[in-house]
Enzyme design. Structure first.
Site, mmCIF file in Angstrom:
data_model
loop_
_atom_site.group_PDB
_atom_site.id
_atom_site.type_symbol
_atom_site.label_atom_id
_atom_site.label_comp_id
_atom_site.label_asym_id
_atom_site.label_seq_id
_atom_site.Cartn_x
_atom_site.Cartn_y
_atom_site.Cartn_z
ATOM 1 N N ARG A 112 9.503 -25.421 70.673
ATOM 2 C CA ARG A 112 9.812 -24.710 69.422
ATOM 3 C C ARG A 112 9.840 -23.194 69.624
ATOM 4 O O ARG A 112 8.833 -22.582 69.977
ATOM 5 C CB ARG A 112 8.823 -25.118 68.321
ATOM 6 C CG ARG A 112 7.377 -24.866 68.624
ATOM 7 C CD ARG A 112 6.457 -25.538 67.601
ATOM 8 N NE ARG A 112 6.406 -26.980 67.816
ATOM 9 C CZ ARG A 112 5.345 -27.742 67.576
ATOM 10 N NH1 ARG A 112 4.238 -27.211 67.094
ATOM 11 N NH2 ARG A 112 5.374 -29.045 67.799
ATOM 12 N N SER A 129 5.527 -28.145 73.215
ATOM 13 C CA SER A 129 6.809 -28.145 72.498
ATOM 14 C C SER A 129 7.691 -26.953 72.850
ATOM 15 O O SER A 129 7.210 -25.877 73.191
ATOM 16 C CB SER A 129 6.503 -28.121 71.005
ATOM 17 O OG SER A 129 7.569 -27.568 70.291
ATOM 18 N N ASP A 164 15.616 -36.596 63.121
ATOM 19 C CA ASP A 164 14.579 -37.586 63.434
ATOM 20 C C ASP A 164 13.163 -37.072 63.178
ATOM 21 O O ASP A 164 12.230 -37.851 63.083
ATOM 22 C CB ASP A 164 14.698 -38.028 64.905
ATOM 23 C CG ASP A 164 14.710 -36.846 65.875
ATOM 24 O OD1 ASP A 164 14.593 -35.690 65.418
ATOM 25 O OD2 ASP A 164 14.833 -37.064 67.093
ATOM 26 N N HIS A 165 12.992 -35.767 63.055
ATOM 27 C CA HIS A 165 11.639 -35.211 62.905
ATOM 28 C C HIS A 165 11.228 -35.100 61.433
ATOM 29 O O HIS A 165 10.229 -35.651 61.017
ATOM 30 C CB HIS A 165 11.565 -33.820 63.533
ATOM 31 C CG HIS A 165 11.412 -33.816 65.019
ATOM 32 N ND1 HIS A 165 12.360 -34.328 65.859
ATOM 33 C CD2 HIS A 165 10.424 -33.343 65.819
ATOM 34 C CE1 HIS A 165 11.953 -34.172 67.121
ATOM 35 N NE2 HIS A 165 10.780 -33.575 67.117
ATOM 36 N N ARG A 180 1.582 -36.744 73.287
ATOM 37 C CA ARG A 180 0.734 -35.553 73.103
ATOM 38 C C ARG A 180 -0.457 -35.883 72.229
ATOM 39 O O ARG A 180 -0.296 -36.537 71.205
ATOM 40 C CB ARG A 180 1.543 -34.425 72.448
ATOM 41 C CG ARG A 180 2.602 -33.925 73.377
ATOM 42 C CD ARG A 180 3.269 -32.653 72.910
ATOM 43 N NE ARG A 180 4.060 -32.179 74.018
ATOM 44 C CZ ARG A 180 5.277 -31.645 73.909
ATOM 45 N NH1 ARG A 180 5.819 -31.479 72.729
ATOM 46 N NH2 ARG A 180 5.914 -31.252 74.981
ATOM 47 N N ASP A 209 14.373 -29.539 72.526
ATOM 48 C CA ASP A 209 13.185 -30.373 72.409
ATOM 49 C C ASP A 209 12.634 -30.574 73.809
ATOM 50 O O ASP A 209 13.384 -30.868 74.746
ATOM 51 C CB ASP A 209 13.524 -31.726 71.780
ATOM 52 C CG ASP A 209 12.253 -32.459 71.391
ATOM 53 O OD1 ASP A 209 11.880 -32.412 70.208
ATOM 54 O OD2 ASP A 209 11.610 -33.035 72.289
HETATM 55 C C1 MIC Z 1 7.119 -32.064 69.804
HETATM 56 O O1 MIC Z 1 7.021 -33.188 70.316
HETATM 57 O O2 MIC Z 1 6.217 -31.219 69.810
HETATM 58 C C2 MIC Z 1 8.438 -31.700 69.150
HETATM 59 C C3 MIC Z 1 8.188 -31.619 67.704
HETATM 60 O O3 MIC Z 1 9.382 -32.701 69.386
HETATM 61 C C4 MIC Z 1 8.888 -30.365 69.752
HETATM 62 C C5 MIC Z 1 10.005 -29.742 69.069
HETATM 63 C C6 MIC Z 1 9.625 -29.035 67.812
HETATM 64 O O4 MIC Z 1 8.586 -28.408 67.724
HETATM 65 O O5 MIC Z 1 10.432 -29.107 66.890
HETATM 66 C C7 MIC Z 1 9.215 -30.413 71.243
HETATM 67 O O6 MIC Z 1 8.710 -31.255 71.938
HETATM 68 O O7 MIC Z 1 9.940 -29.530 71.740
HETATM 69 FE FE1 SF4 Z 2 9.632 -36.693 68.321
HETATM 70 FE FE2 SF4 Z 2 8.572 -34.836 69.925
HETATM 71 FE FE3 SF4 Z 2 7.179 -37.008 69.216
HETATM 72 FE FE4 SF4 Z 2 9.210 -37.260 70.845
HETATM 73 S S1 SF4 Z 2 7.338 -36.127 71.249
HETATM 74 S S2 SF4 Z 2 8.756 -38.579 69.112
HETATM 75 S S3 SF4 Z 2 10.637 -35.738 70.063
HETATM 76 S S4 SF4 Z 2 7.881 -35.380 67.866
#
Ligand code: MIC
Ligand code: SF4
Length: 646
Positions: free
Chosen positions: A537, A535, A64-65, A379, A119
């Site tokens: 990550r 995140s 999905d990313h 975010r 995530d």
């Molecule tokens: C995000 O919202 O920052 C992400 C991308 O979903 C991350 C995961 C990632 O960095 O791949 C998260 O929330 O953990």
């Molecule tokens: Fe995707 Fe992270 Fe954004 Fe949710 S917050 S939509 S998991 S990138």
């Protein structure tokens, strides 16, 4: 003494430790989820563990990313994840099937079960009464292999909801109110449990919006009870058999309590660049808006989309606004197409995106220079949208749609009477984009398809007796993992290529950091409070490891990032006396004297500042298990050592 809801679920899953706040507990994990941006690494780590099949009740791999395929990298990663999932017993949700958290809620979530996901917004599952926690990829890999997941036993913060939401106010405004009160650090070390008469006025997707953004409070997770509303939701998903009633005991004891009167909440917005910079929309006033984005795992439910369509119906968006809408799942997308709501959005001038994370993670739709973008996302960190000088405001879908029409930030209450929306008793169920794994027998002959972009994992060595290195970077409070390891469409395709990623490490704060690391060979990072928020990550630990970072000394850590540092083999240290932060300058020569012995004995570490001729104490806030991991040089080394002992 009675138990709270999360304590009940923890009791049923406890494999080690005691349920006393502050101590480490190990939990049996029933379900896992991964997404593609963290999943590639998590499955590489799972393969490295040599376990033949996943041992959970249900593991799901979502894509999905990284859905923007501007080169071979993302498509190769999708193919890798699909093949690895099939072989090892994981369900695979194809790109186009939707955002992991939304789809998991619809198709897999079960009240009372434990879920960890690579995530940070995995707590979305708390909307359905799951104990759902965000974790680093390696921790998810271990859980897939049947190992426990370790956390610090959280304190329980009770949020009593009373009253009911007023027209034009929605779940996003509730969680923004919680963020306004508690801040991005307010949930650290806590589970937020929602209780009170107001709970039953909220649908499951609304509850999920609230638990989703508990991540922005730094909370371990957030959870709602499983009640008749939950049963209705599962029934509409054709899964009534998965329902079970779950509630806290009436004499449960909570560590803290706050009360929120839903009827007193008004439309709110989180101002740049932090989700807790919350103000009433009416106070910010009619600021000109360049872009509006609606969707993400926070606000992309059928309810949210129907509300947006009802506002846009028969109107045209302001000529100076670009409106992008991404429904959260294929189920929602398809239902919007069937019931005509999609046409209302398209006719109003919306740009309809595929159901994926999209602009939320900078995968397209970056705003214009210095643009003002209103987003229903979770975010608004500096630079995350892909435009360095853009200003992102987080708002609910009502405010977003109203503002897209007006071209200025608009309190939706100015639109008059709220039009009713029709929500169905049954959702359209079609799981043909979810591919089940092969049987154990068939799996033996299956190959895993690896692209050239998959590079090796950096691995730390055992902790040395003493560490001498320069403070290669000094940063302030609330540093996010988006600062440490930025995302966006240009960088994300390299999530399985740590050497390539390393050149972007901390680039948002200091473009020369990576180069400085290379020149010095090793280094230490100094930071303020809530370091590593955001995140999950693990790249924010693996990349600094690759660049030679040995330790991070800060005022306080965010939970997932601290665990990721330990797993990678980087020593997390906390100033005993916060004022010592002021006594260090970037490039000071630091020595962690006899650090190995200090960690072995669970003592504080003496840090000598050779440049200034001073010294101070820093604590390695580690459980016994984590001390062992740090001494071994990370979780993979430790697992190998432990396996060797058997
Ligand atoms: C995000 O919202 O920052 C992400 C991308 O979903 C991350 C995961 C990632 O960095 O791949 C998260 O929330 O953990
Ligand atoms: Fe995707 Fe992270 Fe954004 Fe949710 S917050 S939509 S998991 S990138």
């Amino acid at each position: 003494m009675g138990l709270t809801l999360s304590q009940k679920i923890i009791t049923r899953h406890l494999v080690s430790g005691e349920m006393k706040a502050g101590g480490e507990i190990g939990l049996k994990i029933d379900q896992t989820l991964t997404q593609d941006a963290t999943g590639t690494m998590a499955y590489i780590e799972f393969e490295a563990m040599g376990v033949p099949r996943v041992r959970t009740e249900r593991s799901v791999a979502y894509v999905d990313h990284n859905t923007l395929q501007t080169g071979f990298e993302n498509a190769d990663d999708h193919r890798f994840i699909q093949s690895v999932a099939k072989k090892y017993g994981v369900y695979y949700s194809r790109p186009g099937n939707g955002i992991c958290h939304q789809v998991h809620l619809e198709r897999f979530g079960i009240p009372g079960k434990t879920l960890i996901g690579s995530d940070s917004h995995t707590p979305t599952g708390g909307g359905i009464g799951m104990l759902a926690i965000g974790a680093g990829g390696l921790d998810v890999a271990v859980a897939m292999g049947g190992g426990p997941y370790y956390i610090t036993m959280p304190k329980i913060l009770r949020v009593i909801l009373t009253g009911a939401l007023s027209p034009w106010v929605s779940a996003k405004d509730v969680i923004l109110e919680v963020l306004r009160r508690l801040s991005v650090k307010g949930g650290v070390g806590k589970v937020l449990e929602y209780t009170g008469a107001g709970v039953k006025t909220l649908t499951v997707p609304e509850r999920a919006t609230i638990t989703n953004m508990g991540a922005e409070l730094g909370a371990t997770t957030s959870i709602f009870p499983s009640d008749e509303v939950t049963r209705e939701f599962l029934k509409a998903q054709g899964r009534e058999q998965d329902w079970a009633e779950l509630a806290p005991d009436t004499d449960a004891v909570y560590d803290e309590t706050i009360e929120i009167d839903l009827s007193a909440i008004e439309p709110l917005a989180a101002c740049p660049h932090s989700p807790d910079a919350v103000k009433p929309v009416r106070e910010i006033g009619p600021m000109k808006v360049d872009q509006v984005c609606i969707g993400s795992c926070t606000n992309s439910s059928l309810r949210d989309m129907m509300r947006v369509a009802s506002i846009l119906e028969g109107k045209t968006i302001c000529p100076s606004v670009s409106l992008a809408i991404a429904p959260g799942s294929r189920q929602i997308y398809s239902m919007l197409a069937e019931n005509g709501a999609l046409a209302k959005m398209i006719d109003a001038g919306a740009r309809i995106l595929e159901c994926a994370c999209g602009p939320c993670i900078g995968m397209g739709q970056s705003p214009n220079s210095a643009g003002i973008s209103l987003r229903t996302f979770n975010r608004n960190f500096l630079g995350r949208s892909g435009t360095a000088d853009a200003k992102i405001y987080l708002v609910g879908p009502e405010t977003a749609a109203a503002s897209a029409l007006a071209g200025v930030l608009t309190d939706p209450r100015s639109l008059g009477k709220e039009p009713p929306i029709d929500l169905p008793d049954h959702f359209e169920i079609n799981d043909n984009m979810i591919i089940p794994p092969a049987s154990a027998e068939e799996a033996k002959d299956l190959a895993v398809l690896r692209g050239p972009n998959i590079k090796g994992l950096p691995v730390a060595g055992p902790l040395s007796e003493s560490v001498s290195a320069k403070a290669l970077l000094k940063v302030g409070d609330n540093i996010t993992t988006d600062h440490i390891m930025p995302a966006g469409s240009k960088i994300l395709p390299y999530r399985s290529n740590i050497p390539y990623l390393s050149q972007f490490c901390f680039a948002v704060c200091d473009k020369s950091f990576a180069q400085r690391c290379k020149e010095n060979g090793s280094g230490i990072i100094v930071g303020g409070s809530n370091y590593g928020q955001g995140s999950s990550r693990e790249h924010a630990a693996l990349v600094p490891l690759y660049l030679g970072i040995k330790a991070v000394i800060v005022k306080s850590f965010a939970r997932i990032h601290c665990a990721n540092l330990v797993n990678a083999g980087i020593l997390p240290l906390v100033f005993e006396n916060e004022a010592d932060y002021d006594g260090i300058d970037q490039m000071d020569e630091l020595e962690l004297k006899e650090v190995r012995q200090a960690v072995e004995q669970g003592k504080t570490v003496t840090v000598m500042n050779r440049t200034k001729g001073t010294s101070f104490q820093a604590a390695a806030v580690l459980s016994e298990r984590q001390r062992r991991i740090i001494l071994a040089g990370g979780l993979l080394n430790d697992t190998r050592e432990q396996n060797g002992k058997v």
